[in-house]
Scaffold this motif. Sequence first.
Motif, PDB file in Angstrom:
ATOM      1  N   LYS A   1      10.976  19.637  -3.313  1.00 20.14           N
ATOM      2  CA  LYS A   1      10.755  18.199  -3.995  1.00 20.14           C
ATOM      3  C   LYS A   1      11.338  18.032  -5.235  1.00 20.14           C
ATOM      4  O   LYS A   1      12.015  17.094  -5.359  1.00 20.14           O
ATOM      5  N   ALA A   2      11.413  19.113  -6.043  1.00 23.60           N
ATOM      6  CA  ALA A   2      12.078  18.745  -7.342  1.00 23.60           C
ATOM      7  C   ALA A   2      13.596  18.741  -7.200  1.00 23.60           C
ATOM      8  O   ALA A   2      14.217  18.111  -8.123  1.00 23.60           O
TER       9      ALA A   2
ATOM     10  N   GLN B   1      14.759  15.181  -7.176  1.00 27.00           N
ATOM     11  CA  GLN B   1      14.247  14.403  -8.131  1.00 27.00           C
ATOM     12  C   GLN B   1      15.284  14.256  -9.573  1.00 27.00           C
ATOM     13  O   GLN B   1      16.213  15.046  -9.341  1.00 27.00           O
ATOM     14  N   THR B   2      15.066  13.389 -10.243  1.00 28.42           N
ATOM     15  CA  THR B   2      15.767  13.231 -11.532  1.00 28.42           C
ATOM     16  C   THR B   2      15.271  14.500 -12.394  1.00 28.42           C
ATOM     17  O   THR B   2      14.457  14.922 -11.986  1.00 28.42           O
TER      18      THR B   2
ATOM     19  N   LYS C   1      13.929  14.682 -15.292  1.00 32.01           N
ATOM     20  CA  LYS C   1      12.641  14.614 -16.021  1.00 32.01           C
ATOM     21  C   LYS C   1      11.478  14.546 -15.053  1.00 32.01           C
ATOM     22  O   LYS C   1      10.597  15.154 -15.241  1.00 32.01           O
ATOM     23  N   GLN C   2      11.786  13.913 -13.868  1.00 38.39           N
ATOM     24  CA  GLN C   2      10.601  14.138 -12.860  1.00 38.39           C
ATOM     25  C   GLN C   2      10.487  15.616 -12.253  1.00 38.39           C
ATOM     26  O   GLN C   2       9.382  15.977 -12.014  1.00 38.39           O
ATOM     27  N   ALA C   3      11.748  16.261 -12.159  1.00 31.00           N
ATOM     28  CA  ALA C   3      11.469  17.516 -11.751  1.00 31.00           C
ATOM     29  C   ALA C   3      10.938  18.712 -12.747  1.00 31.00           C
ATOM     30  O   ALA C   3      10.059  19.223 -12.246  1.00 31.00           O
ATOM     31  N   LYS C   4      11.267  18.438 -13.844  1.00 30.98           N
ATOM     32  CA  LYS C   4      10.592  19.192 -14.919  1.00 30.98           C
ATOM     33  C   LYS C   4       9.035  18.730 -14.980  1.00 30.98           C
ATOM     34  O   LYS C   4       8.200  19.702 -14.687  1.00 30.98           O
ATOM     35  N   ASN C   5       8.571  17.456 -14.609  1.00 27.52           N
ATOM     36  CA  ASN C   5       7.120  17.145 -14.584  1.00 27.52           C
ATOM     37  C   ASN C   5       6.591  17.929 -13.300  1.00 27.52           C
ATOM     38  O   ASN C   5       5.399  18.371 -13.094  1.00 27.52           O
ATOM     39  N   THR C   6       7.195  17.756 -12.049  1.00 25.80           N
ATOM     40  CA  THR C   6       6.814  18.403 -10.943  1.00 25.80           C
ATOM     41  C   THR C   6       6.514  19.723 -11.036  1.00 25.80           C
ATOM     42  O   THR C   6       5.700  20.649 -10.541  1.00 25.80           O
TER      43      THR C   6
END
Length: 133
Positions: free
Chosen positions: A64-65, A68-69, A71-76
């Motif tokens: 999934k990560a 993603q962008t 920032k999104q990947a870091k959150n994931t």
Amino acid sequence: MARLDPVGRKETVFTAVWVAVAILPVQAAFLLLGQWDYTILLGSLLGSITAVGNVLMVGLMVQKAVTQTEKQAKNTVRLSQGGRLLLQGVILVLAACLPRVFNLWAAAIPLLVPRIAVSAREKIAAKKNPNPH
């Protein structure tokens, strides 16, 4: 639910084999000490399923990560890591609260195996190829 890619599947199977092999000495040790009962087996199964499930969840999270962008990947990654750690803690608390069903030590030991397996594989790879560059 996302389908696990071949790399994630390979890592999950690798971990499952290591965990399955690692719980055998645990069973044998309790048996030799005269302490083996069904709670040892159930604790080992609980910990093993948790350990392998954790690696499976890592594989799905990585899949999934990478889509993603940053920032999104870091959150994931952060949410996944926290959730997986919480799940392992809940499993250990469950084992501790149900000692007539699960042996806590037998449940905890398999949770250590994935890290040991990865370290062993890295050491073996380094010996086979001492100068990768």
